[in-house]
Each structure stands twice: as structure tokens, then as C-alpha cells.
Motif scaffolding. Structure first.
Motif, PDB file in Angstrom:
ATOM      1  N   GLN A 122      68.988  -0.764  29.953  1.00  0.00           N
ATOM      2  CA  GLN A 122      68.906  -1.062  28.684  1.00  0.00           C
ATOM      3  C   GLN A 122      68.603  -2.225  29.259  1.00  0.00           C
ATOM      4  O   GLN A 122      68.799  -2.967  27.897  1.00  0.00           O
ATOM      5  CB  GLN A 122      70.399  -1.267  28.861  1.00  0.00           C
ATOM      6  N   ASN A 123      68.736  -3.357  30.289  1.00  0.00           N
ATOM      7  CA  ASN A 123      68.460  -5.142  30.437  1.00  0.00           C
ATOM      8  C   ASN A 123      67.622  -4.777  31.516  1.00  0.00           C
ATOM      9  O   ASN A 123      67.765  -4.672  32.216  1.00  0.00           O
ATOM     10  CB  ASN A 123      69.442  -5.980  30.974  1.00  0.00           C
ATOM     11  N   PRO A 124      66.269  -4.753  31.367  1.00  0.00           N
ATOM     12  CA  PRO A 124      64.642  -4.601  32.283  1.00  0.00           C
ATOM     13  C   PRO A 124      64.828  -6.676  32.624  1.00  0.00           C
ATOM     14  O   PRO A 124      64.839  -7.265  32.328  1.00  0.00           O
ATOM     15  CB  PRO A 124      64.177  -4.036  31.578  1.00  0.00           C
ATOM     16  N   SER A 125      64.247  -6.094  33.981  1.00  0.00           N
ATOM     17  CA  SER A 125      64.294  -6.853  34.699  1.00  0.00           C
ATOM     18  C   SER A 125      62.883  -7.148  33.923  1.00  0.00           C
ATOM     19  O   SER A 125      61.885  -7.012  33.737  1.00  0.00           O
ATOM     20  CB  SER A 125      64.448  -6.611  36.205  1.00  0.00           C
ATOM     21  N   ALA A 126      62.678  -8.661  34.557  1.00  0.00           N
ATOM     22  CA  ALA A 126      61.692  -9.364  34.593  1.00  0.00           C
ATOM     23  C   ALA A 126      60.360  -8.908  35.145  1.00  0.00           C
ATOM     24  O   ALA A 126      59.381  -8.311  34.580  1.00  0.00           O
ATOM     25  CB  ALA A 126      61.098 -11.033  34.568  1.00  0.00           C
ATOM     26  N   ASN A 127      60.551  -7.924  36.335  1.00  0.00           N
ATOM     27  CA  ASN A 127      59.493  -7.567  37.140  1.00  0.00           C
ATOM     28  C   ASN A 127      58.946  -6.377  36.225  1.00  0.00           C
ATOM     29  O   ASN A 127      58.319  -5.933  36.352  1.00  0.00           O
ATOM     30  CB  ASN A 127      59.654  -7.531  38.946  1.00  0.00           C
ATOM     31  N   LEU A 128      59.757  -5.585  36.056  1.00  0.00           N
ATOM     32  CA  LEU A 128      60.180  -4.123  35.799  1.00  0.00           C
ATOM     33  C   LEU A 128      59.110  -4.503  34.323  1.00  0.00           C
ATOM     34  O   LEU A 128      58.179  -3.649  34.367  1.00  0.00           O
ATOM     35  CB  LEU A 128      61.323  -3.388  35.437  1.00  0.00           C
ATOM     36  N   ALA A 152      66.634  13.084  41.630  1.00  0.00           N
ATOM     37  CA  ALA A 152      67.005  12.265  40.846  1.00  0.00           C
ATOM     38  C   ALA A 152      66.657  13.846  39.411  1.00  0.00           C
ATOM     39  O   ALA A 152      66.225  14.531  39.988  1.00  0.00           O
ATOM     40  CB  ALA A 152      66.121  11.899  40.292  1.00  0.00           C
ATOM     41  N   GLU A 153      67.884  13.699  38.993  1.00  0.00           N
ATOM     42  CA  GLU A 153      67.664  14.892  37.599  1.00  0.00           C
ATOM     43  C   GLU A 153      66.337  14.404  36.921  1.00  0.00           C
ATOM     44  O   GLU A 153      65.752  15.696  36.252  1.00  0.00           O
ATOM     45  CB  GLU A 153      69.157  14.593  36.712  1.00  0.00           C
ATOM     46  N   HIS A 154      66.519  13.570  36.552  1.00  0.00           N
ATOM     47  CA  HIS A 154      65.054  12.873  35.590  1.00  0.00           C
ATOM     48  C   HIS A 154      64.285  11.976  36.618  1.00  0.00           C
ATOM     49  O   HIS A 154      64.506  10.455  36.370  1.00  0.00           O
ATOM     50  CB  HIS A 154      65.886  12.335  34.392  1.00  0.00           C
ATOM     51  N   TRP A 155      62.628  12.911  37.038  1.00  0.00           N
ATOM     52  CA  TRP A 155      62.149  11.745  37.636  1.00  0.00           C
ATOM     53  C   TRP A 155      61.854  10.410  36.687  1.00  0.00           C
ATOM     54  O   TRP A 155      61.732   9.467  37.986  1.00  0.00           O
ATOM     55  CB  TRP A 155      61.250  12.792  38.155  1.00  0.00           C
ATOM     56  N   THR A 156      61.232  10.110  35.959  1.00  0.00           N
ATOM     57  CA  THR A 156      61.066   9.319  35.396  1.00  0.00           C
ATOM     58  C   THR A 156      61.847   8.077  34.840  1.00  0.00           C
ATOM     59  O   THR A 156      61.170   6.434  35.148  1.00  0.00           O
ATOM     60  CB  THR A 156      60.159   9.479  34.356  1.00  0.00           C
ATOM     61  N   LYS A 157      62.782   8.470  34.638  1.00  0.00           N
ATOM     62  CA  LYS A 157      64.281   7.293  34.315  1.00  0.00           C
ATOM     63  C   LYS A 157      64.868   7.232  35.720  1.00  0.00           C
ATOM     64  O   LYS A 157      64.479   5.884  35.543  1.00  0.00           O
ATOM     65  CB  LYS A 157      65.228   8.761  33.786  1.00  0.00           C
ATOM     66  N   ALA A 158      64.082   7.912  37.072  1.00  0.00           N
ATOM     67  CA  ALA A 158      65.230   7.681  37.986  1.00  0.00           C
ATOM     68  C   ALA A 158      63.927   6.199  38.275  1.00  0.00           C
ATOM     69  O   ALA A 158      64.489   5.615  38.908  1.00  0.00           O
ATOM     70  CB  ALA A 158      65.117   8.403  39.102  1.00  0.00           C
ATOM     71  N   PHE A 159      62.699   6.646  38.130  1.00  0.00           N
ATOM     72  CA  PHE A 159      61.852   5.319  38.420  1.00  0.00           C
ATOM     73  C   PHE A 159      62.420   4.100  37.783  1.00  0.00           C
ATOM     74  O   PHE A 159      61.998   3.535  38.734  1.00  0.00           O
ATOM     75  CB  PHE A 159      60.284   5.606  38.013  1.00  0.00           C
ATOM     76  N   MET A 160      62.127   4.290  36.417  1.00  0.00           N
ATOM     77  CA  MET A 160      62.490   3.465  35.518  1.00  0.00           C
ATOM     78  C   MET A 160      63.454   2.580  36.237  1.00  0.00           C
ATOM     79  O   MET A 160      63.476   1.103  35.156  1.00  0.00           O
ATOM     80  CB  MET A 160      61.705   3.339  33.933  1.00  0.00           C
ATOM     81  N   ASN A 161      64.464   2.866  36.711  1.00  0.00           N
ATOM     82  CA  ASN A 161      65.717   2.427  36.708  1.00  0.00           C
ATOM     83  C   ASN A 161      65.901   1.877  38.246  1.00  0.00           C
ATOM     84  O   ASN A 161      67.093   0.989  38.522  1.00  0.00           O
ATOM     85  CB  ASN A 161      66.451   2.905  36.514  1.00  0.00           C
ATOM     86  N   HIS A 162      64.989   2.061  38.790  1.00  0.00           N
ATOM     87  CA  HIS A 162      64.895   1.702  40.849  1.00  0.00           C
ATOM     88  C   HIS A 162      64.766   0.160  40.684  1.00  0.00           C
ATOM     89  O   HIS A 162      63.848  -0.264  39.605  1.00  0.00           O
ATOM     90  CB  HIS A 162      63.819   2.361  41.870  1.00  0.00           C
ATOM     91  N   PRO A 163      65.398  -0.301  41.576  1.00  0.00           N
ATOM     92  CA  PRO A 163      65.250  -2.010  41.421  1.00  0.00           C
ATOM     93  C   PRO A 163      63.679  -2.703  41.893  1.00  0.00           C
ATOM     94  O   PRO A 163      62.851  -1.516  42.715  1.00  0.00           O
ATOM     95  CB  PRO A 163      66.177  -2.164  42.827  1.00  0.00           C
ATOM     96  N   VAL A 164      62.965  -3.522  40.866  1.00  0.00           N
ATOM     97  CA  VAL A 164      61.471  -3.946  41.055  1.00  0.00           C
ATOM     98  C   VAL A 164      62.088  -5.497  42.025  1.00  0.00           C
ATOM     99  O   VAL A 164      61.746  -6.780  41.130  1.00  0.00           O
ATOM    100  CB  VAL A 164      60.532  -4.045  40.171  1.00  0.00           C
ATOM    101  N   PRO A 165      61.942  -5.501  42.878  1.00  0.00           N
ATOM    102  CA  PRO A 165      62.396  -6.669  43.245  1.00  0.00           C
ATOM    103  C   PRO A 165      60.836  -8.078  43.668  1.00  0.00           C
ATOM    104  O   PRO A 165      61.543  -9.021  43.987  1.00  0.00           O
ATOM    105  CB  PRO A 165      63.348  -7.339  45.123  1.00  0.00           C
ATOM    106  N   HIS A 166      59.956  -7.923  43.645  1.00  0.00           N
ATOM    107  CA  HIS A 166      59.084  -8.083  43.936  1.00  0.00           C
ATOM    108  C   HIS A 166      57.605  -7.990  42.763  1.00  0.00           C
ATOM    109  O   HIS A 166      57.919  -7.860  41.296  1.00  0.00           O
ATOM    110  CB  HIS A 166      58.515  -7.443  45.177  1.00  0.00           C
TER     111      HIS A 166
END
Length: 362
Positions: A122-128, A152-166
């Protein structure tokens, strides 16, 4: 020693213009090692060392000047048996992206978030928001670790919701889910799985008859692994890249993509003696000695040596992949000569004797 079946081309071909233009689906031509400037004695030394030092080899094929000069299968493997490629699959996914870019279906500067807005948080990070297709290709997505897609049940959604710290593009982190996203992107912009997309564009022109690629629960080719091919298929793929994407009068992959994909795009280490520290391209690894490769878990290799005009395809099941490559460099790198060598019946006889010994012992 381990039992295996080895076939070495021991015949020279009278090459006419017709023979030089292999028909679609034909195997690679065979030739003697010496006629292509390679020592049979050195090939024998390599096979002895690989058989003794690599646990365990499955197959080996050496191509020089476009012709197979040595090929081997350790029993129970065979020429007709497809082999799991593991992460060597990634280089094929990269190729699909390159073709799709050439067809105008996407750009390496497209933002991943804009391709999958329905799967974004819902609120994507600047890095994403900053992550591009290029960052997926170079394993520099900005992740600190991989998301576990298998849970994960849905692979693309799981990737998009994974933290992007760098910040994307600044941090190399080997990332198989990133390759899955490349596969998902190709499917989204083409309407076909990467497997089906590549059939008429790559597999069929190369004469790769029955490729198989495992899929995610969403019906997307896994991309980062899951492709099954025969050893000669791997060698053909390497030869295509060695030929800058040209095959039988067709430009299957743009030369510009070959150059980008196999060049150092990001740094991944500084050890001059380690082949995993030589830089990373677009799902291809740089090697020592001016070579590059696609590779996969347990020792699956497609090594391209532009300076030697050679391709080496290997399948194996080993825990020490660097040791597997070391045998190649130590025993084969010096075997290549610029001009044909005199046919060496004695060396070929000894090679044949070695073949028979290895076929009969374990």
C-alpha cells in the motif's frame, strides 16, 4: 574412478558451403581436436583430472571454432538425457529479456513497481519505487537477503512486499527471486511464459527439441532455475553467444545485448583467484582469463572463451564448483593453439585407450 561413456569426434569433415550452413535442428558438427588446434593429449589430461578430482562429473563437451571436438557422459548419464540446469537457467531468462527489449516490449529502465502495481504494498518504499529491470538483471535490487518464494502463496506479490533496505543498483546480492521477476515481466509484456516465448525465438532455431521449465503456482516459468536441457543444448547456447547472437544467417539475439549481458555490470568481489569475484553482467558471471559463463548449483556450466573461440559445457553434482573450474583452467587453457595441429595418431590412440579404461572401471 567413476564409470562414464566418452565420445570423441575422430573424423574430419570435408566442409562445403552447404555443410557450413547447418540446417535448423541439426547437431553441431564434429571434428578431431588437432584439426581445430587443440591437443588430444591435453584433453586426456583434463578428463583424467576431472574424473579424479570432481565428485561427481556428469557430462562434458568441448567446442572449438563451432565444432565439437570432445564429448563425455559419465554413466548413467547420456547424450539424450536432459539435465537440470539449476541457476544456469538464469542466462536463458536474461536472453528472453534481451529479445523482448529488441522487440520493443520493455526497457531495462522500466520500473518494476509500474509493471506490477496490483502486487505492490500500500505504501511502497522509495527504494522499491526506484527498482528497475536493470537492477533485477544485475542482482542489485537493493535487497539484503532473498525472499523465500517457496513459502509464499503468490510469488510476485511476495517479492514486491519484501523489504528493500538498499538503494537499487548499489548493493550486489545474488537473488534468484529477482530472476523470477524477470520471467514474470516477460510473460506480462508478451502474454507467454518464458519457455513458450523462447521456443520460436531461441530453442527451435538452435534445434533444442524438448526444453522443459518448471513453473510457479501462478503458471510462470521459474526463471532462476527449473530448466532442463541436454549437454549439447548448453553448448549450442554458448556457441550462439560466442557468435554474437548469429545463428545460420539469423540474428537471434542482438549483438548489443550479448555485449551488455556478458560484460561486467557490477562488482562482486576482489579475489583475483576466484571466478565468483570477477564481476557480474545480466545474469552471466565474468570469469578469469577473459571468459564468461552461465552457471548453476552443483556444477552446471556454460563457459564461453572468446579469446580461444571455444565453448565448454559441463554438468555435474559437486559441492566445490571452483575446484571444477580450476581443473578446466589448469588442464585445458593451454591446450588451444591458433592454427591446426598435425594429426597425432599416438595421442589419439592413448586418448582412446583412456576412454576404454574409464568406460570399464569405477
Amino acid at each position: 574412478m567413476k564409470k562414464f561413456v566418452l565420445l570423441v569426434g575422430l573424423f574430419a569433415l570435408a566442409l562445403s558451403p552447404f555443410n557450413l550452413a547447418l540446417a535448423q535442428g541439426d547437431p553441431l558438427q564434429r571434428s578431431t581436436p588437432e584439426s581445430q588446434g587443440v591437443s588430444s593429449a591435453q584433453i586426456a589430461k583434463y578428463l583424467e583430472a576431472a574424473n579424479e578430482q570432481v565428485d561427481s562429473m556428469h557430462s562434458f563437451m568441448l567446442v572449438r571454432h563451432g565444432k565439437v571436438i570432445a564429448e563425455a557422459w559419465w554413466a548413467p548419464q547420456s547424450a539424450e538425457q536432459p539435465h537440470v540446469l539449476w541457476s544456469l537457467s538464469k542466462s536463458f531468462t536474461s536472453t528472453a529479456v534481451g529479445i523482448a527489449v529488441a522487440e520493443g516490449k520493455l526497457s531495462v529502465d522500466d520500473r518494476v513497481l509500474e509493471l506490477f502495481p496490483e502486487d505492490a504494498p500500500q505504501n511502497p518504499s522509495a527504494n522499491l519505487q526506484a527498482m528497475r529491470v536493470r537492477d533485477l538483471l544485475t542482482m542489485s535490487t537493493g535487497h539484503q537477503d532473498e525472499v523465500n518464494l517457496r513459502e509464499a502463496e503468490h510469488w510476485t506479490k511476495a517479492f514486491m512486499n519484501h523489504p528493500v533496505p538498499h538503494k537499487p543498483g548499489t548493493h550486489f546480492q545474488y537473488n534468484t527471486p529477482a530472476t523470477y521477476m524477470l520471467s514474470a515481466i516477460v510473460q506480462k509484456v508478451s502474454g507467454q511464459t518464458v519457455l513458450d516465448y523462447l521456443r520460436p525465438r531461441l530453442f527451435e532455431p538452435l534445434g533444442i527439441a524438448a526444453p522443459r521449465w518448471d513453473e510457479s503456482p501462478q503458471g510462470i516459468s521459474i526463471g532462476g532455475y527449473g530448466l532442463y536441457l541436454c549437454t549439447e543444448d548448453i553448448a549450442k547456447f554458448g556457441q550462439l553467444y560466442l557468435q554474437q547472437g548469429h545463428w545460420n544467417g539469423q540474428q537471434l539475439v542482438p549483438e548489443s545485448w550479448i555485449e551488455q549481458a556478458t560484460s561486467k555490470q557490477v562488482s562482486n568481489g576482489s579475489d583475483p583467484d576466484r571466478d565468483w569475484d570477477q564481476g557480474y553482467g545480466f545474469q552471466f558471471w565474468r570469469c578469469r582469463f577473459g571468459a564468461y559463463r552461465g552457471d548453476g548449483k552443483d556444477g552446471q556450466f556454460c563457459v564461453v572463451l572468446p579469446e580461444q573461440d571455444a565453448v565448454i559445457a559441463i554438468t555435474a553434482n559437486t559441492r566445490d564448483m571452483q575446484a571444477e573450474l580450476n581443473v578446466v583452467w589448469e588442464k585445458l587453457k593451454s591446450a588451444f593453439h591458433d592454427s591446426p595441429l598435425p594429426e597425432d595418431p599416438d595421442a589419439q590412440r592413448k586418448l582412446s585407450e583412456l576412454i576404454e579404461t574409464l568406460k570399464a572401471t569405477r
